[in-house]
Scaffold this motif. Structure first.
Motif, mmCIF file in Angstrom:
data_model
loop_
_atom_site.group_PDB
_atom_site.id
_atom_site.type_symbol
_atom_site.label_atom_id
_atom_site.label_comp_id
_atom_site.label_asym_id
_atom_site.label_seq_id
_atom_site.Cartn_x
_atom_site.Cartn_y
_atom_site.Cartn_z
ATOM 1 N N ALA A 164 15.627 83.410 -77.723
ATOM 2 C CA ALA A 164 14.934 82.629 -76.692
ATOM 3 C C ALA A 164 13.543 83.198 -76.423
ATOM 4 N N GLN A 165 13.419 84.516 -76.418
ATOM 5 C CA GLN A 165 12.120 85.134 -76.171
ATOM 6 C C GLN A 165 11.148 84.897 -77.331
ATOM 7 N N ILE A 166 11.664 84.854 -78.567
ATOM 8 C CA ILE A 166 10.814 84.548 -79.727
ATOM 9 C C ILE A 166 10.203 83.156 -79.568
ATOM 10 N N VAL A 167 11.047 82.195 -79.199
ATOM 11 C CA VAL A 167 10.579 80.822 -79.024
ATOM 12 C C VAL A 167 9.591 80.743 -77.858
ATOM 13 N N ARG A 168 9.942 81.386 -76.747
ATOM 14 C CA ARG A 168 9.073 81.352 -75.564
ATOM 15 C C ARG A 168 7.704 81.964 -75.874
ATOM 16 N N HIS A 169 7.697 83.082 -76.567
ATOM 17 C CA HIS A 169 6.436 83.736 -76.903
ATOM 18 C C HIS A 169 5.568 82.827 -77.771
ATOM 19 N N TYR A 170 6.191 82.130 -78.718
ATOM 20 C CA TYR A 170 5.430 81.225 -79.592
ATOM 21 C C TYR A 170 4.810 80.094 -78.760
ATOM 22 N N VAL A 171 5.601 79.524 -77.853
ATOM 23 C CA VAL A 171 5.082 78.427 -77.028
ATOM 24 C C VAL A 171 3.946 78.925 -76.142
ATOM 25 N N LEU A 172 4.089 80.110 -75.566
ATOM 26 C CA LEU A 172 3.020 80.676 -74.745
ATOM 27 C C LEU A 172 1.722 80.844 -75.534
ATOM 28 N N GLU A 173 1.834 81.233 -76.796
ATOM 29 C CA GLU A 173 0.659 81.485 -77.621
ATOM 30 C C GLU A 173 0.044 80.203 -78.166
ATOM 31 N N HIS A 174 0.841 79.140 -78.297
ATOM 32 C CA HIS A 174 0.382 77.940 -79.021
ATOM 33 C C HIS A 174 0.541 76.648 -78.216
ATOM 34 N N TYR A 175 0.667 76.737 -76.887
ATOM 35 C CA TYR A 175 1.000 75.537 -76.111
ATOM 36 C C TYR A 175 -0.070 74.455 -76.167
ATOM 37 N N ARG A 176 -1.315 74.798 -76.531
ATOM 38 C CA ARG A 176 -2.365 73.776 -76.639
ATOM 39 C C ARG A 176 -2.307 73.041 -77.972
ATOM 40 N N GLU A 177 -1.499 73.534 -78.902
ATOM 41 C CA GLU A 177 -1.378 72.924 -80.224
ATOM 42 C C GLU A 177 -0.163 71.989 -80.257
ATOM 43 N N PRO A 178 -0.120 71.069 -81.217
ATOM 44 C CA PRO A 178 1.084 70.246 -81.368
ATOM 45 C C PRO A 178 2.290 71.126 -81.712
ATOM 46 N N ILE A 179 3.367 70.978 -80.967
ATOM 47 C CA ILE A 179 4.580 71.765 -81.196
ATOM 48 C C ILE A 179 5.763 70.818 -81.342
ATOM 49 N N GLU A 180 6.520 70.992 -82.378
ATOM 50 C CA GLU A 180 7.731 70.210 -82.612
ATOM 51 C C GLU A 180 8.939 71.141 -82.544
ATOM 52 N N ILE A 181 10.048 70.621 -82.106
ATOM 53 C CA ILE A 181 11.245 71.448 -81.974
ATOM 54 C C ILE A 181 11.693 71.986 -83.328
#
Length: 267
Positions: free
Chosen positions: A157-174
């Protein structure tokens, strides 16, 4: 009946300490930055960002900064009728409690709102403060009932959260988040929701809306420019997302001009 005595926000106070005493009230503490040392009934406790502490009445307590490390925390002092069950297990058991909150950001904003309401003079202040305090106690009790999370689940969960924190301005798909932990999209979504209380894509939108609010108040960017900056290339879609998570339009938020109005984003 719970009675709130006071709410404090300690903001990097140099040489902060409390004298040893048996306290005549109950205390809720949420550490928001840094670390703080307590001695609870003779036992040393170090609490850090994200930790919640409940210190029951009559506890022998003292506290201080760690050397060279001031901290931030919210502290709520309250009492309730002795000998009467509240329905909140950790209150009724009168036991010291320390644990890490899964939905830390939402709890932090509720503590912040409680602090602001206690300092204000608007009508129905006491009713609103009591409601916020009871909500916090309910949230904390619910989290305590959850089964303990395994270390590997927390790591994923922390791996995913860290990625979203770093890239939230970019397009993100599940699907791309699932590839980070080599699990299926459904598993990834369910895991993130179990740990943090909401799906990862919702978390991405929350971060974007929070940043939008910051830019609306503290920059000269236009709404269209903010929309583009945050990855919403359709301004009408940005408006819908903003209102969905903040319960306001961007213009309404600017008119209110208060970052503390963001509580609905984390509901």
């Amino acid at each position: 009946m719970i009675q709130i005595l006071s709410v404090h926000f300690d903001h990097y106070i140099p040489h902060w300490r409390t004298q040893p005493e048996a306290i005549g009230y109950n205390v809720m503490v949420l550490v928001t930055e840094g670390k703080v040392r307590y001695q609870i009934n003779g036992e040393d406790i170090v609490a850090e960002q994200g930790d919640f502490l409940y210190i029951p009445q009559s506890t022998h307590r003292c506290g201080e900064n760690l050397p060279g490390s001031p901290h931030q925390k919210y502290t709520v002092l309250f009492t309730f009728e002795p000998g009467r069950n509240t329905g909140i297990p950790f209150l009724d058991q009168r036991r010291f409690l320390r644990f890490r909150l899964a939905n830390f950001q939402y709890a932090q904003r509720r503590f912040e709102r409680l602090y602001e309401e206690m300092r204000g003079s608007e009508s129905f202040r006491s009713v609103i403060c009591l409601g916020i305090a009871q909500e916090l106690l309910g949230i904390l009790s619910r989290e305590l009932e959850k089964p303990e999370m395994t270390p590997i689940k927390m790591q994923y969960a922390q791996i995913v959260r860290h990625y979203v924190l770093e890239h939230y301005r970019e397009p993100i798909e599940i699907e791309q988040l699932a590839r980070l932990i080599h699990r299926s999209p459904n598993y990834t979504t369910a895991l993130f929701k179990e740990v943090f209380g909401h799906p990862p894509i919702r978390y991405m939108h929350q971060l974007r809306v929070l940043e939008a609010c910051n830019l609306l108040l503290n920059s000269d960017m236009t709404i269209a420019g903010i929309s583009q900056y945050l990855g919403y290339y359709d301004s009408s879609y940005f408006f819908r997302i903003f209102k969905k998570y903040s319960a306001m339009t961007p213009a309404e938020f600017v008119a209110r001009g208060r970052q503390s109005e963001l509580n609905p984003i984390f509901s």
